[in-house]
Scaffold this motif. Sequence first.
Motif: not given
Lengths: 179, 421
Positions: A104, A106-107, A129, A131-132
């Motif tokens: 994961e 952060p976006t 993924r 997140s956000g």
Amino acid sequence: MPDIAPPRDAADALQAAMPDALLDSHGFRDETTLIVPPAQVVDVCRFLRDTPGLVFNFLSDISAVDYWPELDRPERFGICYHLLSMLYGRRLRVKIFVAEDKAEAPTMTSVWPGANWLEREIFDLMGIRFSGHPDMRRVLMPADWDGHPHRRDYPLGYEQVQFSFNAEEIMKHKPFAKE
Amino acid sequence: MAVVETPTGAPEAYRWEGNIEELRGLVSERAFTGETMLLNMGPHHPSTHGVLRVLLELDGEQIVNAVPDVGFLHTGIEKTIESKTYEKGVTATDRMDYLSPLSNNMAFCLAVEKLVDLDVPPRAQLIRVICLELQRIASHMVWLGTHAIDLGAMSVLLYAFREREKVLDMLEMLSGQRMMGSYFRPGGVWRDITSDFKPTLVKFLGEFPRAVEDYQRLLEKNPIWVDRTQGVGVIEPERALAWGMTGPALRGSGVNWDLRKSMPYSGYEDFAFTVPLGEHGDVYDRFMCRILELWESMKILHQALERLEDRGPFRSDDRKFVPPPRSELGQSMEAVIHHFKLWTSGFDAPDEEVFAAVESPRGEIGCYLHGTGGNMPRRVHFKTPSFMHISSLPLLTQGHFIADLVAIIGSVDIVLGDCDR
């Protein structure tokens, strides 16, 4: 014509402003790579975008790379943000490493909204993924697809050759897209 | 399948069995109450330029939301290249943006050459520039024809394809193929130009200006064309940059950014040309940018033609990366060894990463290449302009009519093979 600040070295500027954000910097050919911790990558990119002398205003690309099976890097996955400074005409790569068990990151969509689909593509094909992220769906593969094809442990896949005597038999086992 | 009439009157074969809840967040709440209408456009719609599906939320004929759905042409090209040697990978890149395969070749070759530190002789660079500009003309011809026919200007398509055919004939002279030639290879080009190439190019450059003038006369001041395109699909430069738009779609908004000019590759710095810029960022300005680019391409071709010598090196003579000419194989044992090595296992590249970008007719194609130390790449990733442009389609279309959507899709010039890879 407004005054343009002279270009600064990105690694030095980052080291001065956010000393704990720069893990390593690496040069190859004429490219610079800054390795930063995943948690801080959004702040680093915002800093690189907004600081006079750097102005990496354009996100060219986000690519993910899988270091399986050698695993000779800090973590299994790497994500590269390719930034471009249109003012100074130079590029910079910001890189983070992401662990396999917690894939994961952060976006980046809050800094560059155009990161939206690039991150969806990485989620789709590499299984990391963000997140956000506003819309974390698959983008290229069908929504019900199993697995993430760009991981190095995902087999390339071959089709059996059909001849007239076994055409029907092979046809039965072909993995067609489910309706 | 038999078509069964359902109580609502819709034939069963056409009834949608999905769950509408999947769309929550993608379309506005009004769609769930039935206040607005959901409509699928594509993937078999002729004006989506391939297989693009757009889920439209409509208020009357006005677009409230557009949700692009891509991936129908995803063929795993990047994954395929991971199991090919560097030279063989070139053939896969052709198939991404099938309207300008040479730009893809160029991005990949530049990345490979950077990764292994391989120099390309100036004459090979010159041949590449000629090919790239011819390719740009061919690609813009398809764009012009399809864009015009989408908006009802039927005849332009036929004229545009007539000129494109001439360009493809020239590319066939060079590579033996009209479209997927894989003409660029790491270190140069596949073979030297043929003897009839230069005269054909001279003849083409003599005829082509008249053709472009014709297109301009047909459309530039055509009141229907102007009405359909001016003020439609406006995007401000700041938003275009934030959404990663490049190429004529960005320059139509007035941002002076062309990689050929700003970060030259393959010797573009030696050519005199200007970068046409738009002002309003609407469909018309993007159209004008591309039309004017045709003239600039011709300028570059004229200059390149003057400098192009009939004979000379067309690829690097670094035998570790570039196979020796056929004629050497009979006399030199070294050449046989190099030939065998290169065509069986290829060359090795370091376990490092590079990024190379070129200006394709559609925008910036970025190629991220990561070697393994062996003869195949660990990862290849192409950032393609169509992918970015389709992702910004919702911004461009909001508040416009369906008919304008067709104009907007045409004006950002998307190729779905380029998007899906």
